[in-house]
Design an enzyme around this catalytic site. Structure first.
Site, PDB file in Angstrom:
ATOM      1  N   CYS A 164      48.076 -11.126  28.159  1.00 27.81           N
ATOM      2  CA  CYS A 164      46.944 -11.847  28.762  1.00 27.81           C
ATOM      3  C   CYS A 164      46.504 -13.057  27.945  1.00 27.81           C
ATOM      4  O   CYS A 164      45.766 -13.899  28.439  1.00 27.81           O
ATOM      5  CB  CYS A 164      45.761 -10.906  28.954  1.00 27.81           C
ATOM      6  SG  CYS A 164      46.190  -9.467  29.909  1.00 27.81           S
TER       7      CYS A 164
ATOM      8  N   HIS B  50      38.967 -14.042  29.897  1.00 28.08           N
ATOM      9  CA  HIS B  50      40.057 -13.357  30.598  1.00 28.08           C
ATOM     10  C   HIS B  50      39.443 -12.396  31.616  1.00 28.08           C
ATOM     11  O   HIS B  50      38.481 -11.693  31.332  1.00 28.08           O
ATOM     12  CB  HIS B  50      40.917 -12.592  29.593  1.00 28.08           C
ATOM     13  CG  HIS B  50      41.908 -11.689  30.233  1.00 28.08           C
ATOM     14  ND1 HIS B  50      42.727 -12.105  31.257  1.00 28.08           N
ATOM     15  CD2 HIS B  50      42.214 -10.383  30.027  1.00 28.08           C
ATOM     16  CE1 HIS B  50      43.496 -11.100  31.638  1.00 28.08           C
ATOM     17  NE2 HIS B  50      43.200 -10.036  30.913  1.00 28.08           N
TER      18      HIS B  50
ATOM     19  N   ASN C  41      43.357  -8.541  37.607  1.00 29.55           N
ATOM     20  CA  ASN C  41      43.808  -9.011  36.303  1.00 29.55           C
ATOM     21  C   ASN C  41      45.185  -9.660  36.470  1.00 29.55           C
ATOM     22  O   ASN C  41      46.167  -8.976  36.724  1.00 29.55           O
ATOM     23  CB  ASN C  41      43.878  -7.813  35.343  1.00 29.55           C
ATOM     24  CG  ASN C  41      44.337  -8.199  33.949  1.00 29.55           C
ATOM     25  OD1 ASN C  41      44.787  -9.308  33.719  1.00 29.55           O
ATOM     26  ND2 ASN C  41      44.221  -7.260  33.022  1.00 29.55           N
TER      27      ASN C  41
HETATM   28  N1  ACO Z   1      40.703   5.593  41.260  1.00 26.07           N
HETATM   29  C1  ACO Z   1      39.980   6.700  41.071  1.00 26.07           C
HETATM   30  N2  ACO Z   1      39.882   7.317  39.884  1.00 26.07           N
HETATM   31  C2  ACO Z   1      40.540   6.778  38.844  1.00 26.07           C
HETATM   32  C3  ACO Z   1      41.310   5.607  38.974  1.00 26.07           C
HETATM   33  C4  ACO Z   1      41.395   5.017  40.241  1.00 26.07           C
HETATM   34  N3  ACO Z   1      42.114   3.885  40.490  1.00 26.07           N
HETATM   35  N4  ACO Z   1      41.850   5.295  37.780  1.00 26.07           N
HETATM   36  C5  ACO Z   1      41.423   6.228  36.925  1.00 26.07           C
HETATM   37  N5  ACO Z   1      40.646   7.125  37.553  1.00 26.07           N
HETATM   38  C6  ACO Z   1      39.998   8.310  37.010  1.00 26.07           C
HETATM   39  C7  ACO Z   1      40.698   8.815  35.782  1.00 26.07           C
HETATM   40  O1  ACO Z   1      41.783   9.635  36.138  1.00 26.07           O
HETATM   41  C8  ACO Z   1      39.594   9.583  35.101  1.00 26.07           C
HETATM   42  O2  ACO Z   1      39.472  10.848  35.701  1.00 26.07           O
HETATM   43  P1  ACO Z   1      39.192  12.151  34.791  1.00 26.07           P
HETATM   44  O3  ACO Z   1      37.874  11.868  34.119  1.00 26.07           O
HETATM   45  O4  ACO Z   1      39.172  13.218  35.809  1.00 26.07           O
HETATM   46  O5  ACO Z   1      40.337  12.205  33.837  1.00 26.07           O
HETATM   47  C9  ACO Z   1      38.340   8.784  35.458  1.00 26.07           C
HETATM   48  O6  ACO Z   1      38.692   7.970  36.578  1.00 26.07           O
HETATM   49  C10 ACO Z   1      37.857   7.913  34.337  1.00 26.07           C
HETATM   50  O7  ACO Z   1      38.955   7.220  33.785  1.00 26.07           O
HETATM   51  P2  ACO Z   1      38.784   6.185  32.610  1.00 26.07           P
HETATM   52  O8  ACO Z   1      40.097   5.607  32.242  1.00 26.07           O
HETATM   53  O9  ACO Z   1      37.952   6.743  31.535  1.00 26.07           O
HETATM   54  O10 ACO Z   1      37.918   5.085  33.395  1.00 26.07           O
HETATM   55  P3  ACO Z   1      37.252   3.801  32.819  1.00 26.07           P
HETATM   56  O11 ACO Z   1      35.862   3.739  33.212  1.00 26.07           O
HETATM   57  O12 ACO Z   1      37.603   3.577  31.392  1.00 26.07           O
HETATM   58  O13 ACO Z   1      37.977   2.652  33.649  1.00 26.07           O
HETATM   59  C11 ACO Z   1      39.767   1.063  33.415  1.00 26.07           C
HETATM   60  C12 ACO Z   1      39.374   2.525  33.596  1.00 26.07           C
HETATM   61  C13 ACO Z   1      39.263   0.282  34.597  1.00 26.07           C
HETATM   62  C14 ACO Z   1      41.276   0.964  33.339  1.00 26.07           C
HETATM   63  C15 ACO Z   1      39.134   0.519  32.140  1.00 26.07           C
HETATM   64  O14 ACO Z   1      39.372   1.413  31.072  1.00 26.07           O
HETATM   65  C16 ACO Z   1      39.654  -0.837  31.741  1.00 26.07           C
HETATM   66  O15 ACO Z   1      39.349  -1.827  32.372  1.00 26.07           O
HETATM   67  N6  ACO Z   1      40.408  -0.933  30.630  1.00 26.07           N
HETATM   68  C17 ACO Z   1      40.825  -2.202  30.079  1.00 26.07           C
HETATM   69  C18 ACO Z   1      41.912  -2.872  30.832  1.00 26.07           C
HETATM   70  C19 ACO Z   1      42.153  -4.228  30.191  1.00 26.07           C
HETATM   71  O16 ACO Z   1      41.261  -4.921  29.753  1.00 26.07           O
HETATM   72  N7  ACO Z   1      43.353  -4.701  30.062  1.00 26.07           N
HETATM   73  C20 ACO Z   1      43.485  -5.995  29.415  1.00 26.07           C
HETATM   74  C21 ACO Z   1      44.732  -6.271  29.003  1.00 26.07           C
HETATM   75  S1  ACO Z   1      45.872  -6.203  30.341  1.00 26.07           S
HETATM   76  C22 ACO Z   1      47.325  -6.907  29.797  1.00 26.07           C
HETATM   77  O17 ACO Z   1      47.480  -7.343  28.710  1.00 26.07           O
HETATM   78  C23 ACO Z   1      48.498  -6.983  30.733  1.00 26.07           C
END
Ligand code: ACO
Length: 329
Positions: A116, A256, A286
């Site tokens: 990114c 980003h 993203n």
């Molecule tokens: N739909 C429904 N539920 C979901 C989904 C989905 N699409 N995805 C995950 N969940 C569930 C998980 O399974 C988990 O369930 P559990 O508690 O029963 O295990 C629950 O939701 C919570 O999951 P978390 O991963 O803790 O959710 P979080 O609030 O952290 O959000 C997310 C996840 C959106 C991926 C977030 O962590 C995030 O944005 N991370 C950073 C991503 C990023 O910035 N990337 C940048 C670099 S990308 C690159 O370089 C290519």
């Protein structure tokens, strides 16, 4: 090199035609919902490449728009740098395919992989190349086809990403315009938190790898989230310090676009109100290296950046890689 040395003369962007809305995932058999995706990420839809839309074609379209806006022809391009984590082919670099598509016969072209942060790294590399005195006009593209490398069965990742490209023409600074400060960092000790475990030379593709999807993108979302917030906060401090400016001097922040909650945390840390933060993660998801230049191109189209405006860019991505920049337009 005394800054500002290089300026962002013009930027253009292009995205594939097909829009994939959150509610369509349910029909694809993925256990998710529009509500979950919007609340946890801020994303409503993203663009996904269709038949005949390649990283080369989308990047070349973005580049042509940037060149038109800058009044630059293909034969004037000295260098083409493509930041991408999703090249059309593993060999050769996609930048040379873009060079051929543009007819930029004089240019030297190469890819960089900083995920990114690819466009931001590319701009800083280009600034250094301009400073050698050997180059005058540089095209820096951030482009991705992440839809080709996500695991469409993994709800943790497939809802997050989109395809697109943004392209910027860099030239020597005039009238005090250009890059006032720039910062780049990386930390390879955290590489496994966001990676494609197999499919490279370490574990070449086999039918088993294809079956279990371990050649596709996998991410420890919560850990990446925490690191993104921390690193982007640090990067925004560095950019302001480097430019000897305060938050009040920033007219627009373009971070980003990974997740609205990361964007809000970064803005809060930097003490920049959300009215001064450009957000389009809702419409594009993203798009990795493409996210900042797409946002910059849109912000300029909307007249949000005027001559003399001071804009701060902050990026974070796989590697981990991160960085920032303050630019006077
Ligand atoms: N739909 C429904 N539920 C979901 C989904 C989905 N699409 N995805 C995950 N969940 C569930 C998980 O399974 C988990 O369930 P559990 O508690 O029963 O295990 C629950 O939701 C919570 O999951 P978390 O991963 O803790 O959710 P979080 O609030 O952290 O959000 C997310 C996840 C959106 C991926 C977030 O962590 C995030 O944005 N991370 C950073 C991503 C990023 O910035 N990337 C940048 C670099 S990308 C690159 O370089 C290519």
């Amino acid at each position: 090199m005394k800054r500002p040395f290089a300026m962002l003369a013009a930027t253009g962007h292009a995205v594939p035609k097909r829009v994939l809305r959150n509610d369509e995932f349910v029909g694809m058999g993925i256990d998710t919902s529009d509500e979950w995706i919007r609340e946890r990420t801020g994303i409503r839809e993203r663009h996904i490449a269709g038949e005949g839309e390649t990283l080369t074609s989308i990047s070349a379209e973005a580049a042509r728009l940037a060149m038109k806006r800058a009044g630059v022809t293909a034969s004037e391009l000295d260098v083409i740098i493509l930041g991408t984590a999703s090249p059309d082919r593993l060999l050769p670099a996609t930048a040379v395919e873009i060079q051929a598509a543009l007819g930029a016969t004089r240019a030297v072209a190469f890819d960089i992989d900083a995920a990114c942060s690819g466009w931001l790294y590319g701009i800083q590399i280009a600034e250094g190349l301009l400073a050698t005195g050997g180059y005058e006009t540089i095209l820096v593209i951030g482009g991705e086809q992440l839809s080709r490398i996500v695991n469409w069965k993994d709800r943790n990742t497939c809802v997050l990403f989109g395809d697109g490209a943004g392209a910027t023409i860099l030239k020597k600074s005039t009238k005090g315009r250009g890059i006032l400060s720039a910062y780049m960092r990386s930390d390879g000790t955290l590489a496994d938190l966001l990676h494609r475990p197999k499919g490279g030379c370490l574990a070449p593709v086999t039918p088993e790898i294809i079956a279990d999807g371990s050649h596709l993108l996998t991410m420890a979302g919560r850990e990446v989230f925490k690191n993104a917030v921390r690193s982007m906060a640090d990067a925004s401090d560095r950019a302001l310090d480097g430019a000897k400016l305060s938050a009040a001097d920033i007219d627009l922040m373009i971070p980003h676009q990974a997740n609205i909650r990361i964007i809000e945390a970064t803005a809060k840390h930097a003490n920049i109100p959300m009215e001064k933060v450009y957000v389009n993660v809702d419409r594009f998801g993203n798009t990795s290296a493409a996210s900042i230049p797409i946002a910059l191109s849109e912000a300029q189209e909307q007249g949000l950046i005027k001559e003399g405006s001071t804009v701060m860019f902050v990026a974070f991505g796989a590697g981990f890689t991160w960085g920032s920049m303050v630019v006077r337009f």
